[in-house]
Design a protein around this motif. Structure first.
Motif, PDB file in Angstrom:
ATOM      1  N   ILE A 149       0.822  -1.212   0.000  1.00  0.00           N
ATOM      2  CA  ILE A 149       0.000   0.000   0.000  1.00  0.00           C
ATOM      3  C   ILE A 149       0.855   1.260   0.000  1.00  0.00           C
ATOM      4  CG2 ILE A 149      -0.254   0.064   2.514  1.00  0.00           C
ATOM      5  CD1 ILE A 149      -3.118   1.102   2.054  1.00  0.00           C
ATOM      6  N   TYR A 150       2.022   1.215   0.676  1.00  0.00           N
ATOM      7  CA  TYR A 150       2.939   2.347   0.707  1.00  0.00           C
ATOM      8  C   TYR A 150       4.173   2.108  -0.158  1.00  0.00           C
ATOM      9  CZ  TYR A 150       0.600   4.463   4.824  1.00  0.00           C
ATOM     10  OH  TYR A 150      -0.274   5.047   5.707  1.00  0.00           O
ATOM     11  N   CYS A 175       6.005   4.793  -4.274  1.00  0.00           N
ATOM     12  CA  CYS A 175       6.204   4.901  -2.825  1.00  0.00           C
ATOM     13  C   CYS A 175       5.313   6.004  -2.271  1.00  0.00           C
ATOM     14  CB  CYS A 175       7.675   5.168  -2.508  1.00  0.00           C
ATOM     15  SG  CYS A 175       8.747   3.765  -2.934  1.00  0.00           S
ATOM     16  N   ALA A 176       4.281   5.598  -1.538  1.00  0.00           N
ATOM     17  CA  ALA A 176       3.254   6.546  -1.094  1.00  0.00           C
ATOM     18  C   ALA A 176       3.643   7.288   0.176  1.00  0.00           C
ATOM     19  CB  ALA A 176       1.929   5.814  -0.877  1.00  0.00           C
ATOM     20  N   LEU A 177       4.498   6.686   1.005  1.00  0.00           N
ATOM     21  CA  LEU A 177       4.915   7.357   2.245  1.00  0.00           C
ATOM     22  C   LEU A 177       6.377   7.765   2.126  1.00  0.00           C
ATOM     23  CD1 LEU A 177       4.171   6.558   5.925  1.00  0.00           C
ATOM     24  CD2 LEU A 177       6.531   6.990   5.214  1.00  0.00           C
ATOM     25  N   VAL A 188      12.500  11.388   2.074  1.00  0.00           N
ATOM     26  CA  VAL A 188      13.237  10.127   2.194  1.00  0.00           C
ATOM     27  C   VAL A 188      12.266   8.955   2.117  1.00  0.00           C
ATOM     28  CG1 VAL A 188      14.858   8.771   3.569  1.00  0.00           C
ATOM     29  CG2 VAL A 188      14.921  11.288   3.673  1.00  0.00           C
ATOM     30  N   VAL A 189      12.597   7.994   1.252  1.00  0.00           N
ATOM     31  CA  VAL A 189      11.870   6.724   1.224  1.00  0.00           C
ATOM     32  C   VAL A 189      12.568   5.793   2.205  1.00  0.00           C
ATOM     33  CG1 VAL A 189      11.182   4.738  -0.171  1.00  0.00           C
ATOM     34  CG2 VAL A 189      11.186   7.036  -1.187  1.00  0.00           C
ATOM     35  N   PRO A 190      11.876   5.351   3.272  1.00  0.00           N
ATOM     36  CA  PRO A 190      12.531   4.495   4.253  1.00  0.00           C
ATOM     37  C   PRO A 190      12.883   3.128   3.688  1.00  0.00           C
ATOM     38  CG  PRO A 190      10.314   5.134   4.973  1.00  0.00           C
ATOM     39  CD  PRO A 190      10.474   5.616   3.582  1.00  0.00           C
ATOM     40  N   ASN A 191      13.873   2.487   4.299  1.00  0.00           N
ATOM     41  CA  ASN A 191      14.194   1.107   3.910  1.00  0.00           C
ATOM     42  C   ASN A 191      12.974   0.213   4.090  1.00  0.00           C
ATOM     43  OD1 ASN A 191      16.805   1.876   3.429  1.00  0.00           O
ATOM     44  ND2 ASN A 191      17.686   0.840   5.195  1.00  0.00           N
TER      45      ASN A 191
END
Length: 353
Positions: free
Chosen positions: A223-224, A240-242, A317-320
């Motif tokens: 979803i994210y 990447c939604a978040l 930033v896209v988290p790991n």
């Protein structure tokens, strides 16, 4: 004064609802095309509103890992909940019974002790579905032999108030198919027809129909999406939604920047061996590497960057791994078509009991 996304204090997780909607629709279309019942895992977003939207789009209910999550989701209007985690003890049995009095409940077991918890809960008079979890190589929970699965299935069927629903595993792998090839004929020979064969895992979700004959798909991260999903080839940066919005608070050296987010904002998940280093992907500065985290500081190596961010600059930033990021924040900012829509409380945050 009306807020916009650029004026929000950082660090702040920001969810693009348009991207999340597209991700939900894409996974639902895949599940529908391959005859899979989609049962999304809410541990990624922990938001009843998004869980309701997943069901509106066609999901057959939701998956939770903990009773606390399930209680929040039931309060939020979700009425078909699977807890894919062994529940052990009398206190858990009482809470499970209270949930079963309100909504349709299914739980997973992999031991007589977990089954005993479900039995105690069912004595309150509400039927609870039970599936037997088996291991497909993750070496977490799950029985490791067909004999053990059969023993539990027989015991479930023999208990008033319990319904044997089938089998589950995580993740779906070639080992899943091998286990089912042995287990299904033996179950059916004893009149133990498994209505549910539940598999999971977002990175390989689109290959589920090729990997094993499951009929239910449990996925959450899709979803994210996150850096691990992109590295696995299951998503792009645009999916990447978040993203975590942060600010550069210091440039002590030309090759080093400090951002206002550390382990209390990102979690400390590292990428699997052989993949990219660092703790997240900075959009707009792909050569930068968040190479160290302390509690409130992120240390960014800029040595490979031709262009470098300045103090005061906001970064995305896209988290790991996005799932623990949701659990670290009380609320997320939401946007649609670039416009700030407000904040949403992360209702199931911290519900680890």
């Amino acid at each position: 004064m009306a807020l916009d996304i650029a004026s929000l204090e950082t660090p702040v997780p920001v969810v693009d609802l348009g991207i999340a909607e597209a991700n939900m629709a894409r996974m639902q279309a895949y599940a529908d095309a391959h005859g899979l019942a989609l049962r999304p895992h809410i541990k990624t977003h922990k938001l009843p509103g998004l869980a309701r939207r997943q069901v509106e789009l066609g999901a057959r209910g939701i998956t939770c890992q903990k009773l606390g999550e399930a209680e929040v989701m039931a309060d939020g209007g979700l009425d078909d909940i699977f807890i894919s985690y062994p529940l052990i003890g009398e206190a858990k049995a009482e809470r499970l019974a209270a949930l079963a009095a309100r909504v349709k409940m299914r739980v997973a077991v992999d031991s007589p002790a977990a089954l005993a918890t479900a039995i105690r809960a069912a004595r309150h008079g509400h039927v609870i579905g039970v599936v037997v979890e088996f291991d497909s190589g993750a070496k977490r929970t799950g029985v490791t032999s067909v004999d053990a699965a059969l023993d539990l299935a027989r015991a479930i069927k023999a208990q008033p108030g319990l319904r044997f629903d089938g089998l589950m595993t995580y993740p779906t792998t070639a080992a899943t198919a091998a286990f089912l090839a042995e287990a299904l004929p033996r179950l059916r020979a004893e009149g133990l027809e498994p209505a549910v064969l539940s598999g999971g895992g977002s990175p390989q979700a689109a290959k589920t129909h090729e990997l094993a004959p499951v009929n239910e798909l449990r996925v959450g991260t899709y979803i994210y999406n996150d850096r691990m999903m992109v590295a696995a080839g299951a998503a792009t940066w645009e999916d990447c939604a978040l993203t975590l919005h942060v600010t550069v608070i210091s440039r002590p050296e030309p090759d080093r920047a400090i951002i206002d987010a550390g382990t209390k904002s990102f979690a400390a998940d590292i990428m699997p061996a052989g993949l990219q280093e660092g703790y997240g992907h900075i959009l707009g500065y792909p050569e930068a590497r968040i190479d160290r985290l302390s509690e409130e500081h992120g240390m960014v190596d800029l040595s490979a960057c031709a262009r470098r961010p300045e103090v005061g600059e906001r970064l995305r930033v896209v988290p790991n791994h996005v799932c623990p990021v949701s659990n670290l924040h009380d609320r997320v900012a939401v946007i649609r078509d670039g416009a700030f829509q407000g904040f949403v409380e992360v209702a199931a945050r911290g519900r680890t009991l």
